[in-house]
Design an enzyme around this catalytic site. Structure first.
Site: not given
Ligand SMILES: Cc1cc2nc3c(=O)[nH]c(=O)nc-3n(C[C@H](O)[C@H](O)[C@H](O)COP(=O)(O)O)c2cc1C
Ligand SMILES: Cc1cc2nc3c(=O)[nH]c(=O)nc-3n(C[C@H](O)[C@H](O)[C@H](O)COP(=O)(O)OP(=O)(O)OC[C@H]3O[C@@H](n4cnc5c(N)ncnc54)[C@H](O)[C@@H]3O)c2cc1C
Ligand SMILES: Cc1cc2nc3c(=O)[nH]c(=O)nc-3n(C[C@H](O)[C@H](O)[C@H](O)COP(=O)(O)OP(=O)(O)OC[C@H]3O[C@@H](n4cnc5c(N)ncnc54)[C@H](O)[C@@H]3O)c2cc1C
Ligand SMILES: Cc1cc2nc3c(=O)[nH]c(=O)nc-3n(C[C@H](O)[C@H](O)[C@H](O)COP(=O)(O)O)c2cc1C
Ligand code: FES
Ligand code: FES
Lengths: 271, 306, 306, 271
Positions: C131, C194, C244-245, C266-267
């Site tokens: 994180c 991220t 990721g995305g 996620g997003t």
């Molecule tokens: C608002 C938000 C909160 C997140 N909180 C966590 C978290 O608590 N623990 C974690 O490992 N990753 C966390 N992430 C990362 C996501 O799990 C993921 O690895 C990252 O967003 C990439 O995937 P995406 O592009 O599909 O969102 C968070 C991401 C976002 C956007």
């Protein structure tokens, strides 16, 4: 010189579920344009899709007094950008950059034969108009999958071109590929000096280039490489040519899109 | 009041902080027919090796969300043809030339730099130790701190021109690389080059780029690039040229506030080759609105926290 | 023919490879009123420390081109309240629970993991060593190979649950971290978390996020994430959960071809909370079209070069 | 329960250069909606802008027989997403997710006073309609910069609400802030039991909350935090509340957007 115009869309005419013609108000750009040149259109306002898309200048639009007032493009839906263009509405504004690239070269042959496949018709209206002004003898070999894929043929007839149409399903003209009647015509032409111009799917263009070479006709191709910028900045649009001892890459946006077909190393060409 | 847009990076004087990014503006002359390239702060040339290179087979680019991948493979004419065929016209047009120098060995970097030092009209060297797209050179110098130090200090001895190593973002701690450059005698650093990335055609299960991987550029990467510029600005005293996804004057200002003395614009030029005046005008009106006399007064002025 | 979407990661069985990403799906129950969360391959919980945390002051997110920054700061209820307040209902709904475990010390990681091991209904631990948004823990374990090894092997001893460390992309060589996890006894790795990034308000010259920096997610980062998954797939034998995305089935397939056994989303869930069925349907029809019987047959099937 | 509808835009009515009302065809969503709830609208097709934007449900649209056929939103241009919504055209389709959040709670006070600033009028039409059904006594305190900022006041009059209008430039109603007549009215209300509802700029809502507390009126605020998801998934939209011993953050998308004003720690509120 290229200019960029935030051009209003005057009309968007759907020809089919996949093809449409969009007219842009762009007098300054239209004034500069030569047959075979292209424009780069920004298909969205935001950053996605990011890059512009290249389109042949289909028609130079003129007002009642003959003054250029804009350009049109013939658009075929294949992905995100062309989809957005298909769904534009009159009054929308898109950035149009151009005119870009090398035009069809002026030739003094006895006859001018254009060979178009599908949306490859796009760069030929401007060529035919220019040739028509000199009363040059023209033919259009135009192939599509079926009758509904053949657009604007009558426009070429009006400009004085002889039409040779083919469709893969035989629904209009001769059944089969456009290269079949082309080959027969080349064999039958006798001593007539013919220049060939072609645009369409790569295999078709390659076949036309081969026929042109076999029949000793000067042959020009308009290539459609993926283009990042259209101005020579990114080196994305290269095609391999054989002018020098070793094959080398040249940028099709500024050395092309129109090339002397004999320069192209077809085996290296993508698309 | 006239706003002072000029920036100094070592002995390199820029009339304004807006530079065309390397590899995104050809050799500059491609654009001379459509705009006044002498009005730019500078033009960073396409990356140059000693000899000409053909580059990778196409497809060389692929679009991605708010970005693009490229694997051009540094097609180029080599430094000597650049000097003989491009520089005279660039000089005539009054262009501030920042030549992007590549090499597969330290010796090649030095030799290219020496040739440019001897030529007329080169204003600075941008040392490309960060191209992700070729195996034999570049990025391996940029990913190991000792190698960065070694190549920068070697080229430092080979040239009197302002020397600006270009850093890769593909590292854990970009600021430590900026420090190596500073220690090795660089006049500034530029960052970021592209992010190593990949896109796969799911129908063919092959990479969309012939080369396999490519470099991600464009607005997508901007927030990471801004962070990296900020980190470097906390770590070194030499000026920073920031880049990565700039599309408008607001973006330029963001990089400058984060710590950049000047910026480069790459991908946005593909989208809008006339972006330059908009950037300069936007920058000027921001300065007027915020009563900033010299653009250098804006550099590295971020306030932390609330 | 029925398509087999099931995936095995150590002793963790997923009915399909589509998992809700940590921090992007609350504790899962938030969505239970609108969709069948038991139908997902799994739900990765919001990151949990031993104790409750308030997180950062808002603004906590800011949109960027095709992406977003977040600095939530791991607001959460702590592992014990998760076990008592959330798990029973999650169990009742048949959810495959992958609990995202955070810590500021190795001891805390172990203690949280032990508590989860003793609880009923936890199917796997995702070890958050990546994180970017909190100073006191997480990412420093993920950016130094020795620390990664240390924390993973310590937690390995503390739990019999499938153990999946989550890697940060903010490193030079992500594959080397995957190898450390494999060596330390992990059952799989997940990536990417991220990208550390920043956005500045040019009017106030302050960061747009109260916390300063944040993590970039969303489509913008996808090409980098795909590359990293591919690199890890070349380096380790344990299964990889890629993310990721991802926004659509095509993106899922891209990650799987690159080397992922499963994916997280996620997003995209913020943009479309009903994305899940579209992903699963799209995946199934791709498998039908390409005559792929088991989704595991698609993993790591990229052909290099032309 | 929330649903997502790819909703056709029925009308887009510009009220000024910055305000417009967009009607969406969305019968199922409209049926579920309660006064004060909101929707999340995807303003573009691509990934930029990426996230949806929250909007109060302005009106529940009904057909001739009174059946819900859609919802409208009152949109004010402030950035990229609201600009896109301003420029939509009938026939366009946007994804609309909802209904979301906690509605205005039902109250049994003698009188119901709504206090709106600018686009903060949006969540009050549905409230007024619901109150009107019970013949409840209503007032609308409605403030804007000038007369042209006050929309739909007559609709509230039709529903039976007493209007108290203010403009900063005095071009309509009382000159000054809306809190001035509100304070006078509160002082003058005697023993009438009044519930306050407010939505608008944060300083205004804060002032209303303070007045409400001073006059011992139950006060509800509808907050407008930046929202990433609207469903409780992202924890972006938090506001600090004081229910427990220590202040803590709660998600305004699922615990709100409507809050009992006395819970809010105003000093911690952004916007
Ligand atoms: C608002 C938000 C909160 C997140 N909180 C966590 C978290 O608590 N623990 C974690 O490992 N990753 C966390 N992430 C990362 C996501 O799990 C993921 O690895 C990252 O967003 C990439 O995937 P995406 O592009 O599909 O969102 C968070 C991401 C976002 C956007
Ligand atoms: C000089 C030139 C003139 C052209 N003239 C016309 C024309 O008059 N009418 C017309 O409909 N099309 C024309 N094209 C092709 C047109 O540019 C592409 O179809 C368009 O860029 C695809 O964009 P997209 O976003 O719809 O597709 P994407 O979603 O980006 O991709 C869909 C498919 O199209 C291919 N593609 C993407 N970009 C290009 C590109 N720049 N060139 C070729 N293929 C591409 C991709 O490889 C992919 O297979 C021309 C191309 C060039 C280079
Ligand atoms: C529950 C709720 C109900 C709302 N109802 C309405 C309504 O009925 N009509 C209306 O016009 N607006 C309403 N808003 C505000 C509206 O959501 C924002 O104006 C909109 O999201 C801004 O998007 P943009 O892309 O135009 O602005 P951006 O370009 O994203 O940003 C421009 C400015 O708007 C601010 N902003 C961005 N997102 C939000 C957000 N989610 N909430 C508040 N401010 C934001 C930014 O901080 C920035 O200052 C509501 C917000 C919430 C939370
Ligand atoms: C097509 C292309 C070619 C590039 N070629 C070079 C190069 O030759 N040398 C170099 O240092 N950087 C090169 N870059 C990187 C850019 O100079 C710049 O660092 C990067 O693109 C980020 O900026 P942007 O987002 O504004 O494009 C290239 C980038 C692109 C997109
Ligand atoms: S499209 Fe950029 S060089 Fe040709
Ligand atoms: S907006 Fe995502 S939790 Fe409230």
């Amino acid at each position: 010189m290229a200019i960029d115009v935030l051009a209003e869309i005057l009309t968007n005419r759907a020809l089919s579920a996949d093809y449409n013609v969009v007219e842009f108000a762009a007098p300054d750009l239209a004034r500069l344009a030569e047959p075979g040149q292209f424009v780069m259109v920004k298909t969205s306002l935001g950053n996605d899709p990011l890059l512009r898309r290249p389109f042949s200048i289909f028609e130079i639009l003129r007002d009642a007094t003959g003054q250029p007032r804009g350009v049109s493009i013939l658009n075929k839906r294949v992905g995100v950008g062309t989809n957005l263009i298909y769904s534009t509405k009159p009054g929308d504004r898109l950035n149009v950059l151009g005119p870009l690239g090398q035009p069809w070269p002026r030739q003094t042959a006895d006859e001018h034969w254009m060979v178009a496949g599908g949306v490859g018709l796009a760069p030929f209206v401007t060529l035919a108009e220019t040739l028509a002004k000199t009363n040059a003898r023209m033919r259009l070999f135009y192939g599509g999958r079926s009758a509904s894929d053949l657009y604007y043929a009558s426009l070429f007839e009006t400009l004085g071109a002889t039409l040779v149409l083919t469709t893969e399903d035989g629904s209009q003209g001769e059944k089969g590929r456009v290269t079949a009647p082309l080959e027969r015509a080349l064999s039958a032409r006798g001593t007539t000096n013919v220049t060939l111009y072609t645009c369409g799917p790569t295999p078709m263009m390659r076949a036309v280039a081969t026929l042109g070479a076999a029949h000793h006709c000067q042959t020009f191709v308009s290539l459609e490489q993926v283009m990042g910028c259209g101005m020579g900045g990114c080196y994305s649009c290269v095609v391999q040519v054989n002018d020098h001892a070793t094959p080398h890459f040249v940028r099709s946006c500024i050395e092309g899109p129109v090339f002397d077909a004999s320069r192209i190393i077809w085996d290296a060409l993508v698309h | 009041m006239a706003r002072d847009l000029s920036v100094q990076i070592g002995s390199l004087s820029l009339k304004n902080p807006i530079i065309a990014a390397s590899g995104c503006f050809g050799y500059g002359l491609e654009y001379a027919g459509s705009l006044d390239i002498g009005a730019l702060g500078g033009v960073a040339s396409k990356g140059l090796f000693l000899n000409a290179r053909e580059g990778h087979a196409p497809p060389r680019i692929v679009e991605t969300p708010s970005g693009m991948l490229n694997a051009i493979g540094l097609q180029g004419i080599g430094v000597h043809r650049y000097i003989s065929e491009k520089l005279p016209e660039l000089r005539r047009l009054g262009v501030t030339n920042i030549v992007n120098v590549c090499g597969t060995t330290i010796d090649e970097y030095c030799e290219v730099s020496r040739a440019l030092t001897d030529a007329e009209g080169v204003h600075a060297i941008e040392l490309n130790i960060s191209c992700p797209n070729i195996k034999e050179g570049g990025i391996q110098f940029g990913c190991i701190q000792e190698s960065t130090y070694a190549v920068v200090s070697a080229v430092r001895k080979a040239t009197t021109l302002p020397l600006i190593p270009k850093l890769t973002p593909n590292v854990t701690d970009v600021a430590s690389f900026a420090r190596q450059c500073e220690d090795a005698g660089a006049d500034g650093v530029s960052l970021v080059n592209t992010f190593l990335a990949m896109a796969i055609d799911i129908e063919t299960r092959r990479p969309k780029l012939t080369n396999g991987m490519g470099g991600l550029s464009g607005p997508a990467i901007r927030p990471i690039a801004v962070r990296m510029v900020y980190e470097c600005a906390q770590a070194v005293k030499i000026p920073i040229i920031g880049m990565g996804g700039i599309t408008c004057a607001e973006d330029v200002i963001e990089f400058i506030i984060a710590g950049a003395a000047a910026v480069q614009v790459g991908t946005a030029n593909f989208v809008d080759p006339f972006v330059w005046n908009k950037l300069i005008d936007g920058l000027t009106s921001y300065m007027e609105r915020h009563d900033i006399a010299r653009i250098t007064d804006l550099t590295n002025t971020m306030t932390k926290g609330k």
